[in-house]
Design an enzyme around this catalytic site. Structure first.
Site, PDB file in Angstrom:
ATOM      1  N   ASP A  33      86.860 -12.003  -2.237  1.00  0.00           N
ATOM      2  CA  ASP A  33      87.128 -10.706  -1.616  1.00  0.00           C
ATOM      3  C   ASP A  33      86.062  -9.672  -2.005  1.00  0.00           C
ATOM      4  O   ASP A  33      85.470  -9.757  -3.081  1.00  0.00           O
ATOM      5  CB  ASP A  33      88.521 -10.229  -2.048  1.00  0.00           C
ATOM      6  CG  ASP A  33      89.082  -9.169  -1.113  1.00  0.00           C
ATOM      7  OD1 ASP A  33      88.483  -8.929  -0.051  1.00  0.00           O
ATOM      8  OD2 ASP A  33      90.127  -8.579  -1.452  1.00  0.00           O
ATOM      9  N   GLY A  34      85.843  -8.714  -1.120  1.00  0.00           N
ATOM     10  CA  GLY A  34      84.950  -7.594  -1.421  1.00  0.00           C
ATOM     11  C   GLY A  34      83.639  -7.604  -0.656  1.00  0.00           C
ATOM     12  O   GLY A  34      82.758  -6.786  -0.918  1.00  0.00           O
ATOM     13  N   ASN A  35      83.520  -8.495   0.319  1.00  0.00           N
ATOM     14  CA  ASN A  35      82.277  -8.566   1.098  1.00  0.00           C
ATOM     15  C   ASN A  35      82.010  -7.266   1.853  1.00  0.00           C
ATOM     16  O   ASN A  35      80.875  -6.776   1.905  1.00  0.00           O
ATOM     17  CB  ASN A  35      82.339  -9.702   2.128  1.00  0.00           C
ATOM     18  CG  ASN A  35      82.434 -11.067   1.478  1.00  0.00           C
ATOM     19  OD1 ASN A  35      82.273 -11.181   0.260  1.00  0.00           O
ATOM     20  ND2 ASN A  35      82.681 -12.088   2.269  1.00  0.00           N
ATOM     21  N   GLY A  36      83.076  -6.731   2.455  1.00  0.00           N
ATOM     22  CA  GLY A  36      82.934  -5.509   3.253  1.00  0.00           C
ATOM     23  C   GLY A  36      82.484  -4.346   2.386  1.00  0.00           C
ATOM     24  O   GLY A  36      81.565  -3.599   2.748  1.00  0.00           O
ATOM     25  N   ARG A  46      79.480  -4.681   7.768  1.00  0.00           N
ATOM     26  CA  ARG A  46      80.350  -5.563   6.956  1.00  0.00           C
ATOM     27  C   ARG A  46      79.887  -7.021   6.988  1.00  0.00           C
ATOM     28  O   ARG A  46      79.972  -7.725   5.987  1.00  0.00           O
ATOM     29  CB  ARG A  46      81.796  -5.468   7.468  1.00  0.00           C
ATOM     30  CG  ARG A  46      82.464  -4.130   7.187  1.00  0.00           C
ATOM     31  CD  ARG A  46      83.876  -4.128   7.772  1.00  0.00           C
ATOM     32  NE  ARG A  46      84.651  -5.241   7.272  1.00  0.00           N
ATOM     33  CZ  ARG A  46      85.322  -5.234   6.119  1.00  0.00           C
ATOM     34  NH1 ARG A  46      85.313  -4.159   5.363  1.00  0.00           N
ATOM     35  NH2 ARG A  46      85.996  -6.278   5.718  1.00  0.00           N
ATOM     36  N   HIS A  50      79.420 -10.582   4.389  1.00  0.00           N
ATOM     37  CA  HIS A  50      79.892 -11.961   4.585  1.00  0.00           C
ATOM     38  C   HIS A  50      78.731 -12.939   4.460  1.00  0.00           C
ATOM     39  O   HIS A  50      78.861 -14.025   3.893  1.00  0.00           O
ATOM     40  CB  HIS A  50      80.563 -12.116   5.951  1.00  0.00           C
ATOM     41  CG  HIS A  50      81.786 -11.268   6.117  1.00  0.00           C
ATOM     42  ND1 HIS A  50      82.740 -11.138   5.135  1.00  0.00           N
ATOM     43  CD2 HIS A  50      82.205 -10.476   7.148  1.00  0.00           C
ATOM     44  CE1 HIS A  50      83.705 -10.333   5.556  1.00  0.00           C
ATOM     45  NE2 HIS A  50      83.399  -9.906   6.771  1.00  0.00           N
ATOM     46  N   LEU A 144      83.222 -33.508  -6.437  1.00  0.00           N
ATOM     47  CA  LEU A 144      84.016 -32.301  -6.185  1.00  0.00           C
ATOM     48  C   LEU A 144      84.568 -32.259  -4.759  1.00  0.00           C
ATOM     49  O   LEU A 144      83.837 -32.500  -3.803  1.00  0.00           O
ATOM     50  CB  LEU A 144      83.119 -31.061  -6.396  1.00  0.00           C
ATOM     51  CG  LEU A 144      83.737 -29.717  -6.009  1.00  0.00           C
ATOM     52  CD1 LEU A 144      84.724 -29.252  -7.072  1.00  0.00           C
ATOM     53  CD2 LEU A 144      82.660 -28.652  -5.815  1.00  0.00           C
ATOM     54  N   ARG A 201      90.408 -13.997  -8.229  1.00  0.00           N
ATOM     55  CA  ARG A 201      90.255 -13.098  -7.086  1.00  0.00           C
ATOM     56  C   ARG A 201      89.240 -12.027  -7.473  1.00  0.00           C
ATOM     57  O   ARG A 201      89.365 -11.378  -8.513  1.00  0.00           O
ATOM     58  CB  ARG A 201      91.569 -12.428  -6.679  1.00  0.00           C
ATOM     59  CG  ARG A 201      91.333 -11.531  -5.437  1.00  0.00           C
ATOM     60  CD  ARG A 201      92.591 -11.029  -4.778  1.00  0.00           C
ATOM     61  NE  ARG A 201      92.266 -10.373  -3.502  1.00  0.00           N
ATOM     62  CZ  ARG A 201      93.077 -10.271  -2.475  1.00  0.00           C
ATOM     63  NH1 ARG A 201      94.271 -10.792  -2.540  1.00  0.00           N
ATOM     64  NH2 ARG A 201      92.700  -9.646  -1.364  1.00  0.00           N
ATOM     65  N   SER A 209      97.732 -12.048  -1.131  1.00  0.00           N
ATOM     66  CA  SER A 209      97.396 -12.017   0.295  1.00  0.00           C
ATOM     67  C   SER A 209      97.737 -13.339   1.005  1.00  0.00           C
ATOM     68  O   SER A 209      96.904 -13.918   1.706  1.00  0.00           O
ATOM     69  CB  SER A 209      95.917 -11.671   0.494  1.00  0.00           C
ATOM     70  OG  SER A 209      95.618 -10.434  -0.109  1.00  0.00           O
TER      71      SER A 209
HETATM   72  C1  IPE Z   1      92.141 -12.263   1.573  1.00  0.00           C
HETATM   73  O1  IPE Z   1      91.361 -11.118   1.609  1.00  0.00           O
HETATM   74  C2  IPE Z   1      91.642 -13.283   2.554  1.00  0.00           C
HETATM   75  C3  IPE Z   1      90.353 -13.890   2.231  1.00  0.00           C
HETATM   76  C4  IPE Z   1      89.649 -13.675   1.170  1.00  0.00           C
HETATM   77  C5  IPE Z   1      89.875 -14.844   3.199  1.00  0.00           C
HETATM   78  P1  IPE Z   1      91.730  -9.870   2.513  1.00  0.00           P
HETATM   79  O2  IPE Z   1      90.680  -8.858   2.243  1.00  0.00           O
HETATM   80  O3  IPE Z   1      91.930 -10.283   3.907  1.00  0.00           O
HETATM   81  O4  IPE Z   1      93.135  -9.432   1.908  1.00  0.00           O
HETATM   82  P2  IPE Z   1      93.894  -8.042   1.960  1.00  0.00           P
HETATM   83  O5  IPE Z   1      93.913  -7.614   3.393  1.00  0.00           O
HETATM   84  O6  IPE Z   1      93.118  -7.089   1.112  1.00  0.00           O
HETATM   85  O7  IPE Z   1      95.232  -8.323   1.388  1.00  0.00           O
HETATM   86  C1  IPE Z   2      86.494 -11.049   1.936  1.00  0.00           C
HETATM   87  O1  IPE Z   2      85.853  -9.829   2.007  1.00  0.00           O
HETATM   88  C2  IPE Z   2      86.112 -11.970   3.061  1.00  0.00           C
HETATM   89  C3  IPE Z   2      87.191 -12.218   4.030  1.00  0.00           C
HETATM   90  C4  IPE Z   2      88.380 -11.709   3.993  1.00  0.00           C
HETATM   91  C5  IPE Z   2      86.884 -13.098   5.108  1.00  0.00           C
HETATM   92  P1  IPE Z   2      86.449  -8.630   2.833  1.00  0.00           P
HETATM   93  O2  IPE Z   2      85.869  -8.651   4.192  1.00  0.00           O
HETATM   94  O3  IPE Z   2      87.915  -8.605   2.775  1.00  0.00           O
HETATM   95  O4  IPE Z   2      85.858  -7.398   2.026  1.00  0.00           O
HETATM   96  P2  IPE Z   2      86.573  -6.036   1.702  1.00  0.00           P
HETATM   97  O5  IPE Z   2      87.860  -6.373   1.021  1.00  0.00           O
HETATM   98  O6  IPE Z   2      86.791  -5.339   3.001  1.00  0.00           O
HETATM   99  O7  IPE Z   2      85.625  -5.321   0.812  1.00  0.00           O
HETATM  100 MG    MG Z   3      89.227  -7.785   1.512  1.00  0.00          MG
END
Ligand code: IPE
Ligand code: IPE
Ligand code: MG
Length: 253
Positions: A33-36, A46, A50, A144, A201, A209
């Protein structure tokens, strides 16, 4: 001999100290999580986050494989992620294909076996084809297991599993009284993978999630503020080290 072996397994001697004295988790699951937010911080779209995150998948896979981790499950796309803007969803749908097209030879070389947990039927055909080819081309590998949770949602999985169990009962394969935890586990999409030992996470969110709710019953959780595109080998080592400090009691003493 053993000491020599241990020394030669070290890729990051400064942070890896003592890691081979403890237990390496057999199954690691990661909510990437946190790519965006990573992209946002750099005034990038965003999807740039990814794309960067994909490189981390490569690094983490390589290290997990080196440590002889048995399975690595990566949450790549949730059943809830369809709510995102169309262009972002389209990009995310292309990513597994892009990753596998670039790194399949490397995965084969590392003896990695690709697998998917989730509903592939809703995935664009082009991506589905590449994923299925990767699964096929690595099916004989014994190292793996790289398990992508793709279009995966735990509650949907549980509903499917219960339906499958009901159908087994209707067919007379077992009775309601014989139905137990093991039988439900066998109906899960992750079967026959063992439950994760360690869940990581990234990005500071402290929630699941809709990820592996059944399988994480006794998993050790590790949350870090590091955004997924910034996550590296040293962070993974840190997580494993913390895991090694935990006392797993499973309700015992
Ligand atoms: C969980 O992350 C799904 C993935 C990492 C693929 P999200 O960013 O979608 O989760 P929420 O919306 O913060 O709960
Ligand atoms: C996780 O990063 C990747 C996926 C859910 C596919 P996000 O896209 O949720 O990044 P944030 O949480 O918005 O920073
Ligand atoms: Mg996210």
């Amino acid at each position: 001999m053993f000491k020599w072996l241990k020394k030669n397994r070290q890729l990051y001697p400064l942070v890896e100290e003592d890691i081979f004295n403890g237990k390496i988790p057999e199954h690691i699951a990661i909510i990437m999580d946190g790519n965006g937010r990573w992209a946002q911080k750099r005034s990038l779209p965003r999807v740039a986050g990814h794309h960067e995150g994909m490189k981390v998948v490569r690094k983490v896979t390589k290290l997990a494989s080196h440590y002889q981790v048995k399975a690595l499950t990566l949450y790549a796309f949730s059943t809830e992620n369809w709510k995102r803007p169309k262009t972002e969803v389209e990009y995310l749908m292309k990513l597994p294909g892009e990753f596998l097209s670039s790194f399949l030879p490397e995965l084969i070389e590392q003896n990695v076996k690709v697998r998917v947990t989730g509903d592939l039927s809703q995935i664009p055909e082009h991506t589905r084809k590449i994923v299925n080819k990767a699964i096929k081309d690595t099916s004989k590998n014994s190292g793996l297991v790289l398990n992508f949770a793709l279009n995966y949602g735990s509650r949907t999985e549980i509903v499917h599993a219960v339906k499958e169990a009901i159908s087994c009962i209707e067919k007379g394969e077992y009775t309601v009284d014989q139905f137990d935890e093991e039988k439900l586990t066998q109906c899960m999409m992750t079967y026959p993978l063992p439950d994760p030992d360690l869940l990581i996470r990234t990005s500071g969110e402290i929630r699941l999630s809709n990820f592996m709710l059944w399988q994480l019953a006794y998993t050790e959780f590790y949350f870090t503020d590091v955004l997924w595109p910034d996550f590296n080998e040293e962070h993974l080592i840190q997580a494993i080290k913390e895991y090694q400090q935990r006392g797993r009691r499973y309700g015992g003493v």
